[in-house]
Scaffold this motif. Structure first.
Motif, PDB file in Angstrom:
ATOM      1  N   GLY A  59       0.836  -1.204   0.079  1.00  0.00           N
ATOM      2  CA  GLY A  59       0.142  -0.171   0.066  1.00  0.00           C
ATOM      3  C   GLY A  59       0.923   1.403   0.078  1.00  0.00           C
ATOM      4  N   TRP A  60       0.216   2.337  -0.533  1.00  0.00           N
ATOM      5  CA  TRP A  60       0.751   3.787  -0.422  1.00  0.00           C
ATOM      6  C   TRP A  60      -0.227   4.522   0.566  1.00  0.00           C
ATOM      7  N   ASN A  62      -0.298  11.534 -11.626  1.00  0.00           N
ATOM      8  CA  ASN A  62      -0.385  12.235 -12.551  1.00  0.00           C
ATOM      9  C   ASN A  62      -1.320  13.574 -12.204  1.00  0.00           C
ATOM     10  N   SER A  63      -1.263  14.610 -12.985  1.00  0.00           N
ATOM     11  CA  SER A  63      -2.100  15.902 -12.739  1.00  0.00           C
ATOM     12  C   SER A  63      -2.278  16.242 -11.249  1.00  0.00           C
ATOM     13  N   LEU A  64      -1.067  16.447 -10.551  1.00  0.00           N
ATOM     14  CA  LEU A  64      -0.888  16.625  -9.422  1.00  0.00           C
ATOM     15  C   LEU A  64      -1.455  17.946  -8.832  1.00  0.00           C
ATOM     16  N   LYS A  65      -2.012  18.037  -7.781  1.00  0.00           N
ATOM     17  CA  LYS A  65      -2.546  19.053  -7.138  1.00  0.00           C
ATOM     18  C   LYS A  65      -1.765  19.399  -5.869  1.00  0.00           C
ATOM     19  N   SER A  66      -2.285  20.812  -5.513  1.00  0.00           N
ATOM     20  CA  SER A  66      -1.584  21.269  -4.013  1.00  0.00           C
ATOM     21  C   SER A  66      -1.865  20.428  -2.796  1.00  0.00           C
ATOM     22  N   GLU A  67      -3.055  20.029  -2.967  1.00  0.00           N
ATOM     23  CA  GLU A  67      -3.502  19.254  -1.905  1.00  0.00           C
ATOM     24  C   GLU A  67      -2.863  17.848  -1.970  1.00  0.00           C
ATOM     25  N   ASP A  68      -2.048  17.474  -2.815  1.00  0.00           N
ATOM     26  CA  ASP A  68      -1.409  16.160  -2.821  1.00  0.00           C
ATOM     27  C   ASP A  68      -0.163  16.069  -2.029  1.00  0.00           C
ATOM     28  N   THR A  69       0.234  17.311  -1.864  1.00  0.00           N
ATOM     29  CA  THR A  69       1.697  17.564  -1.043  1.00  0.00           C
ATOM     30  C   THR A  69       1.489  16.890   0.347  1.00  0.00           C
ATOM     31  N   ALA A  70       2.686  16.218   0.442  1.00  0.00           N
ATOM     32  CA  ALA A  70       2.629  15.238   1.836  1.00  0.00           C
ATOM     33  C   ALA A  70       3.819  14.384   1.714  1.00  0.00           C
ATOM     34  N   VAL A  71       4.169  13.773   2.770  1.00  0.00           N
ATOM     35  CA  VAL A  71       5.051  12.550   2.848  1.00  0.00           C
ATOM     36  C   VAL A  71       4.287  11.389   2.542  1.00  0.00           C
ATOM     37  N   PRO A 113      -4.223   1.385   8.057  1.00  0.00           N
ATOM     38  CA  PRO A 113      -3.028   1.351   8.250  1.00  0.00           C
ATOM     39  C   PRO A 113      -2.828   0.128   9.127  1.00  0.00           C
ATOM     40  N   GLN A 114      -3.454   0.047  10.040  1.00  0.00           N
ATOM     41  CA  GLN A 114      -3.157  -1.143  10.937  1.00  0.00           C
ATOM     42  C   GLN A 114      -3.158  -2.719  10.243  1.00  0.00           C
ATOM     43  N   ARG A 115      -3.421  -2.623   8.973  1.00  0.00           N
ATOM     44  CA  ARG A 115      -3.127  -3.861   8.296  1.00  0.00           C
ATOM     45  C   ARG A 115      -2.045  -3.976   7.795  1.00  0.00           C
ATOM     46  N   GLU A 170      -3.656  12.628  10.456  1.00  0.00           N
ATOM     47  CA  GLU A 170      -3.347  11.237  10.533  1.00  0.00           C
ATOM     48  C   GLU A 170      -2.842  10.767   9.007  1.00  0.00           C
ATOM     49  N   ARG A 171      -2.284   9.501   9.286  1.00  0.00           N
ATOM     50  CA  ARG A 171      -1.893   8.919   7.739  1.00  0.00           C
ATOM     51  C   ARG A 171      -3.141   8.475   6.996  1.00  0.00           C
ATOM     52  N   GLU A 172      -3.175   8.943   5.599  1.00  0.00           N
ATOM     53  CA  GLU A 172      -4.008   8.624   4.980  1.00  0.00           C
ATOM     54  C   GLU A 172      -3.869   7.593   3.934  1.00  0.00           C
ATOM     55  N   PHE A 173      -4.693   6.954   3.499  1.00  0.00           N
ATOM     56  CA  PHE A 173      -4.610   5.734   2.370  1.00  0.00           C
ATOM     57  C   PHE A 173      -4.745   6.378   1.093  1.00  0.00           C
TER      58      PHE A 173
END
Length: 127
Positions: free
Chosen positions: A35-36, A84-93, A111-113, A44-47
């Motif tokens: 997973g990413w 593709n078509s990246l948006k500012s809201e895709d900014t993250a680690v 995430p616990q999986r 929180e960490r987001e799927f």
């Protein structure tokens, strides 16, 4: 010891593309779903996306569906995230992760999986 190392992050402009890679150590990579996830400060960490151990099944967060593609090359022990078509809201680690149990038929957004995580790679999208 199973290890994951992400790469490919960087600073891009809105609308650009990036491909993240996650290289895995160990000979059991091909038996596990991958997973990413992504995380921004204070949240929180987001799927983001997941792929089954065989590569035959994928799952995406609604926010990235149609823009991101997850894939894997079991011969190279690597999972990819084409963005593709990246948006500012895709900014993250962005983190890759390995499923706890091998050969489960369905992927998961929880995430616990996942019990092995990489160190993360920063993606910054400027608008």
């Amino acid at each position: 010891q199973f290890q994951l190392v992400e790469s490919g992050g960087g600073l891009v402009q809105a609308g650009d593309s990036l491909r993240l890679s996650c290289a895995a150590s160990g000979r059991t990579f091909s038996s596990y779903a991958m997973g990413w996830f992504r995380q921004t400060p204070g949240k929180e960490r987001e799927f983001v996306a997941a792929i089954s151990w065989s590569g035959g099944s994928t799952n995406y967060a609604d926010s990235v569906k149609g823009r991101f593609t997850i894939s894997r090359d079991n011969a190279k022990n690597t999972v990819y995230l084409q963005m593709n078509s990246l948006k500012s809201e895709d900014t993250a680690v962005y983190y890759c992760a390995r499923d706890r149990w091998s050969q489960r038929p369905l992927t998961s957004s929880l995430p616990q999986r996942y019990n092995y995580w990489g160190q993360g790679t920063q993606v910054t999208v400027s608008s």
